[in-house]
Structures are given as structure tokens and as C-alpha cells.
Design a protein around this motif. Sequence first.
Motif, PDB file in Angstrom:
ATOM      1  N   LEU A  27     -38.489  31.885  56.749  1.00  0.00           N
ATOM      2  CA  LEU A  27     -39.319  32.515  57.797  1.00  0.00           C
ATOM      3  C   LEU A  27     -39.415  31.601  59.011  1.00  0.00           C
ATOM      4  O   LEU A  27     -39.380  32.068  60.165  1.00  0.00           O
ATOM      5  CB  LEU A  27     -40.714  32.814  57.234  1.00  0.00           C
ATOM      6  CG  LEU A  27     -40.779  33.902  56.158  1.00  0.00           C
ATOM      7  CD1 LEU A  27     -42.205  34.054  55.648  1.00  0.00           C
ATOM      8  CD2 LEU A  27     -40.280  35.245  56.705  1.00  0.00           C
ATOM      9  N   GLY A  28     -39.528  30.269  58.757  1.00  0.00           N
ATOM     10  CA  GLY A  28     -39.535  29.330  59.879  1.00  0.00           C
ATOM     11  C   GLY A  28     -38.221  29.346  60.634  1.00  0.00           C
ATOM     12  O   GLY A  28     -38.188  29.276  61.871  1.00  0.00           O
ATOM     13  N   VAL A  29     -37.092  29.435  59.888  1.00  0.00           N
ATOM     14  CA  VAL A  29     -35.776  29.513  60.527  1.00  0.00           C
ATOM     15  C   VAL A  29     -35.654  30.791  61.352  1.00  0.00           C
ATOM     16  O   VAL A  29     -35.066  30.794  62.454  1.00  0.00           O
ATOM     17  CB  VAL A  29     -34.667  29.440  59.459  1.00  0.00           C
ATOM     18  CG1 VAL A  29     -33.306  29.768  60.065  1.00  0.00           C
ATOM     19  CG2 VAL A  29     -34.636  28.062  58.828  1.00  0.00           C
ATOM     20  N   MET A  30     -36.200  31.898  60.845  1.00  0.00           N
ATOM     21  CA  MET A  30     -36.162  33.159  61.602  1.00  0.00           C
ATOM     22  C   MET A  30     -36.856  33.004  62.941  1.00  0.00           C
ATOM     23  O   MET A  30     -36.333  33.411  63.998  1.00  0.00           O
ATOM     24  CB  MET A  30     -36.825  34.271  60.789  1.00  0.00           C
ATOM     25  CG  MET A  30     -36.821  35.622  61.479  1.00  0.00           C
ATOM     26  SD  MET A  30     -37.733  36.872  60.548  1.00  0.00           S
ATOM     27  CE  MET A  30     -39.422  36.260  60.811  1.00  0.00           C
ATOM     28  N   SER A  52     -32.656  41.969  60.641  1.00  0.00           N
ATOM     29  CA  SER A  52     -31.668  41.569  59.626  1.00  0.00           C
ATOM     30  C   SER A  52     -32.238  40.509  58.701  1.00  0.00           C
ATOM     31  O   SER A  52     -32.058  40.554  57.471  1.00  0.00           O
ATOM     32  CB  SER A  52     -30.413  41.020  60.305  1.00  0.00           C
ATOM     33  OG  SER A  52     -29.823  42.009  61.130  1.00  0.00           O
ATOM     34  N   SER A  53     -32.961  39.532  59.287  1.00  0.00           N
ATOM     35  CA  SER A  53     -33.535  38.465  58.475  1.00  0.00           C
ATOM     36  C   SER A  53     -34.587  38.998  57.512  1.00  0.00           C
ATOM     37  O   SER A  53     -34.612  38.639  56.320  1.00  0.00           O
ATOM     38  CB  SER A  53     -34.150  37.393  59.379  1.00  0.00           C
ATOM     39  OG  SER A  53     -34.699  36.341  58.622  1.00  0.00           O
ATOM     40  N   LEU A  54     -35.476  39.874  57.994  1.00  0.00           N
ATOM     41  CA  LEU A  54     -36.501  40.442  57.120  1.00  0.00           C
ATOM     42  C   LEU A  54     -35.882  41.321  56.037  1.00  0.00           C
ATOM     43  O   LEU A  54     -36.329  41.328  54.883  1.00  0.00           O
ATOM     44  CB  LEU A  54     -37.503  41.237  57.950  1.00  0.00           C
ATOM     45  CG  LEU A  54     -38.410  40.415  58.876  1.00  0.00           C
ATOM     46  CD1 LEU A  54     -39.301  41.347  59.709  1.00  0.00           C
ATOM     47  CD2 LEU A  54     -39.277  39.454  58.060  1.00  0.00           C
ATOM     48  N   ALA A  55     -34.819  42.075  56.408  1.00  0.00           N
ATOM     49  CA  ALA A  55     -34.184  42.966  55.436  1.00  0.00           C
ATOM     50  C   ALA A  55     -33.527  42.175  54.303  1.00  0.00           C
ATOM     51  O   ALA A  55     -33.687  42.496  53.118  1.00  0.00           O
ATOM     52  CB  ALA A  55     -33.148  43.843  56.136  1.00  0.00           C
ATOM     53  N   VAL A  56     -32.792  41.106  54.687  1.00  0.00           N
ATOM     54  CA  VAL A  56     -32.116  40.335  53.652  1.00  0.00           C
ATOM     55  C   VAL A  56     -33.134  39.549  52.817  1.00  0.00           C
ATOM     56  O   VAL A  56     -32.943  39.334  51.619  1.00  0.00           O
ATOM     57  CB  VAL A  56     -31.063  39.398  54.281  1.00  0.00           C
ATOM     58  CG1 VAL A  56     -31.703  38.219  54.995  1.00  0.00           C
ATOM     59  CG2 VAL A  56     -30.080  38.891  53.236  1.00  0.00           C
ATOM     60  N   ALA A  93     -24.421  35.151  54.433  1.00  0.00           N
ATOM     61  CA  ALA A  93     -23.631  35.784  55.488  1.00  0.00           C
ATOM     62  C   ALA A  93     -24.471  36.029  56.739  1.00  0.00           C
ATOM     63  O   ALA A  93     -24.009  35.805  57.881  1.00  0.00           O
ATOM     64  CB  ALA A  93     -23.050  37.093  54.972  1.00  0.00           C
ATOM     65  N   VAL A  94     -25.713  36.503  56.605  1.00  0.00           N
ATOM     66  CA  VAL A  94     -26.568  36.783  57.759  1.00  0.00           C
ATOM     67  C   VAL A  94     -26.874  35.500  58.529  1.00  0.00           C
ATOM     68  O   VAL A  94     -26.781  35.448  59.772  1.00  0.00           O
ATOM     69  CB  VAL A  94     -27.860  37.481  57.299  1.00  0.00           C
ATOM     70  CG1 VAL A  94     -28.876  37.530  58.427  1.00  0.00           C
ATOM     71  CG2 VAL A  94     -27.549  38.886  56.820  1.00  0.00           C
ATOM     72  N   HIS A  95     -27.252  34.432  57.833  1.00  0.00           N
ATOM     73  CA  HIS A  95     -27.576  33.180  58.510  1.00  0.00           C
ATOM     74  C   HIS A  95     -26.337  32.523  59.108  1.00  0.00           C
ATOM     75  O   HIS A  95     -26.405  31.913  60.185  1.00  0.00           O
ATOM     76  CB  HIS A  95     -28.266  32.212  57.542  1.00  0.00           C
ATOM     77  CG  HIS A  95     -29.699  32.553  57.281  1.00  0.00           C
ATOM     78  ND1 HIS A  95     -30.081  33.536  56.399  1.00  0.00           N
ATOM     79  CD2 HIS A  95     -30.849  32.063  57.828  1.00  0.00           C
ATOM     80  CE1 HIS A  95     -31.410  33.624  56.371  1.00  0.00           C
ATOM     81  NE2 HIS A  95     -31.898  32.744  57.244  1.00  0.00           N
TER      82      HIS A  95
END
Length: 580
Positions: A27-30, A52-56, A93-95
Motif C-alpha cells: 500500500l505504501g508502494v502504491m 490495478s494495484s488494489l485489484a491485484v 507483473a503489475v509492479h
Amino acid sequence: MSKFLAALLPYLPANADERYKQVFTRLGVMALLSWALHLASRDDLIGMWVLSSLAVQALEFIAVRPFARGRMPTRHVEAWTVLMLVSVFTMGAVHAGAAAILWYSDQPSLMALALLLLAGGLLNNVASGVDSRPLFYLGAGPYAISLVTLPIWWWRTSYGQVAILATMVIFFTIAVHSTWRRLHQARKAVVLAHAESDARRIQAEAAVADRAAMAAIVSHELRTPLSAILAGAHLIRRGVPPAQTAATADLIVDAGHLMTGLLTDMLDQAKIEARAMSLETRNFDLLGAMGDATRFWTAQAVAKGLVLRQGPEDQAPVWVQGDPFRLRQILNNLLSNAVKFTDEGVIDLRLAVAPQADGQLQIVIEVQDHGAGIPPEAMARLFTPYSQASQETARTYGGTGLGLTVSRELARLMGGELDARPAEPRGAIFRLSLTLPEGRPETAAVAARDEGATPRMSSLRVLAVDDHEVNRRTLALVLEPLGVSLSTASDGLSALKCLAAERFDIVLMDVNMPGLDGCEATRRLRAGDGLNRHTPVIGFSAGVAVEEVRACHDAGMTDWLAKPLDIRALYDALDRAVAA
């Protein structure tokens, strides 16, 4: 479930717990990457990145939940396993994609942030995938691929910088992989150590329970014959009527046999565990040994109304090479159990002999009883030391449960096997299978000599050294009626004084004594130049381990006997000393 998924399944709970711990970091990285995208003037991507971050993150939360806190899903295990693997790869993959966007901004600070993000992703997967190579590769793969391909963006403009950066990326990736490999091996070692520690703890607890059960059983079994011996001894001291003298003596003798059998089984079990059991090899008549066991138990069988029969009746003598004493010990244990557990009917002792081409004889001896039989659940522990078929069996029939254990180990020492199976319609069959070399017949005189007749020991001068008065009195009762001139000493120092003052033919030396023990006393005797420097020394001890027996011989003892002393073994040792 496929073998691949089944192999990964044990590692998923630990991986799930580690990923749960990384939620706040992600969450901090997001938030940090959203700020970075704003600085890169890519506000149009912030919403897509956050979604995308919340979904993954939600996908991972759903996928790992059934495995968290050491749990396992009870239904649809394969589907949950696949979903978790998908979430692991998708998170990477997302990150990795977000890091690529920052890299392509051509802003040095954002490019450094992209490299840090990829390096952090690799290191996070070192922690979460330390138990399993596939889990590590699956989670770290997107970060590694992105990290290796990013320098290509500069290829057309900065060949040298790309080469340096690519080299550094390769070194870093190799270093991360080496770190994971070392941690993986260390983790495996820790897991194996924990498993071995747990197994040893369980074994130790079982051993303590077995020893406690052994102490209770032995205490109970010893009290019965001890009570009979003490009662008979008190009657003799008070002066029993002549009509009761024989009955009192028989009571003491029977009680002594009970104790001897118990101690023999315990001693043999200790010898077997210490790998100190030895067998003799000589010619003997197999049918004669079986006949001895049958005659010994016939009286007890008849007293219970049983028929004890040995077959075939018309078979000629079968001469073999082996240890007749240990064979009779096995047969005595088997026949003892058969008589004990059979209330009516017949007990059969059968022999089958098949000659082999190499001069060996294949021997099968069976003892079949018509008792209550052995329940299937008790068959597995039938040959376990200090174990009986049930508590009811132990209470009803007594015994330590050592007889069958010792018998099987003796059979295996002879190169054979002892097993058991249910009989029809009831009872049990114990089968002893052996392969022994064919022997040659011997005369009655030779056989009588091998049985250990009382040696001629008149005029022998013997020094008996033992710190227990009861043992010294016992040796006096056994040896003085044979004409032996017996002197005694209570410790090693007293023994050395006697040996310095008078010549002896034989020394009986207890090994374990307070102060100067038997081994040290023997060493001092051999090192001196006194009258008895070369006198045979027969050691006797309750220690039966190989290293204990070897220590006695290394100290200079010429022979060794195990406690409790067996009269026949004592006579044999004295014969050997006289012959030497």
C-alpha cells in the motif's frame, strides 16, 4: 491433483503468511508510485495504477486466505492452489509494469525509483519464496525480466552506459539468486533439524514411557518370586517340619527359576541392544534339543489338561551346527507362551527339514496353540520389548513381554526369522525359520562334556573379589563344596594385598566396585612382579556393552562372565582357566 501442484502444496501456508505481512508495504508502494507518476506528468496513469494495484492486492488477499496461519483448504484444493499461483505472478507483473513506466520517463530520479522497485520486488520474493524454487521463480520472474530488459531503452544512444548498466543488472540478479539459494538451503537444514528434533523428542518420550512401563512390570514380576523366596527362607530359619522341607525347597527353587528367567530375558535384551550377544557353533541333534524343550514343558501342560506333542515322531536325528542353548531358549519361550495362553486342546511342535545343495539345511519349526489367538491390532507390537497384547493380558497372565522380542532377535542373529500368524479355527502359529550347516553326529561322552559337567576343582586356590557380601557368600556356597580353597576380598585394594601375600590359581574379579575397581586392580596386578602376575583373572559384571567387555580384556583379564552369574558358565570359565 497434478504432481506439480501437489509438490507445491506444503509450502503455500508459509508463503501466504509472508505475503500477508507485505500488505502494508505494498500500500505504501502504491502511494509512492502515484506520487512518482504525478512528478513524471503522467496523471492520466495514476487512476489506472491505483485500480490495478488494489485489484491485484484484493486477488492476492482472496487467494492466500485459505492457506494463511498454517491452514489448508478442505474443498477445491487444486483450484485454490492455481488461484494462489496466479495471484503471485500477477502481483509481480503489475509492479514490474509500473517500474517500466517510470523507467521510460527518462527522468533520473524516477528511473532510480524504478530500479529500487524492481530490486525490492526481487528481495521480497526471496523472503516469501525461500521454501520453494517454483514459488520464488514465479514471483520474482516478472521483476527479473523487467530489470534485464530496461537497459535496452538506452541502446541506441548510450552503448557504453547500457553495457555497464546491463552488467550491473546481471550481477545484481545473480547475487539475489545466490542469496535465495543460500537461504533456501539454510531453511531446508532448519526444517530438517526441527523434524529430526521432533522425531527424537517423540522417541525420547516413548522411551521414557517404555522405561516407566518396564519398571512397573519388572517390579511387579520380581515381587512375586521374592515373596516366595523370603517366605520359604523364613520357614527354614524357624525350622519347618520334615514333611514340609521338600515343598519349601521346591518353592524357593521355582521362585528362583522365575527370577532367573526374568533376569535372563532382561540381560539378553540388553546384550542385543548393545550388540554384545554372541553365539556358539557346535554339532548338536536338532530333534534332541526340541525333545528337551518338550520334556521340560510337558508337566506344566499336563497339569492344565493339555496335550503337548512333537512331530513327526519317527524322524531320525537331525545333526546341525549352531547354538543349541539359544535354540532351546527360543523354543522354551514359544512353548511357555503356548502353555500359558491355551486353556484346553493340543499344542503342536512341528519340524520340517529340507536339504539344500550347498550342504545347508532349511529348517522350519512351528509351535501351534489353541488359545484365544492374537488380535490383528496386537500383531504389530507382538515383538516389541515390554509390550503385551493388551492390559487385560498383562494382568491375567503376567510376564514382561520380553520373551518374544529376545527370541526374534536370537533367530535373526542365527540368520533366520521368527514370525507369527493366526491359526484356524483359533489360536496362533509361531514359525522359526533357520538355515544351518549340516553337522556330524557326536558320541554321548562328547555331548555330556559339552553340556558343562561339574569340573574337578579340588585343591584349587581361588580369590573372589566382590564388594557385595551376598555375592561372596554365594560363590562360597557354589565353590567350597567342590573342594575349592576360597579366599575373599571386598574391594580392589584388599585384593591386591591378598595377591601380594599368597599365591592363587584363579582370581574372580568383580568389575564395578567403589574405590579401586576391578579393571584398575587387574592393571596394577599385571604391571607388578608379584606372585600372581600371570594368574588367570576372570572378570564378572552386569555391564554387557561391547566397549565394557573390551575394557576388561584390555586391563589384562583373561576371561569375562556376565551377571547374574550362571553356574554352568562359571564352571566353563574355571575349566578354561585350569586348562590354561
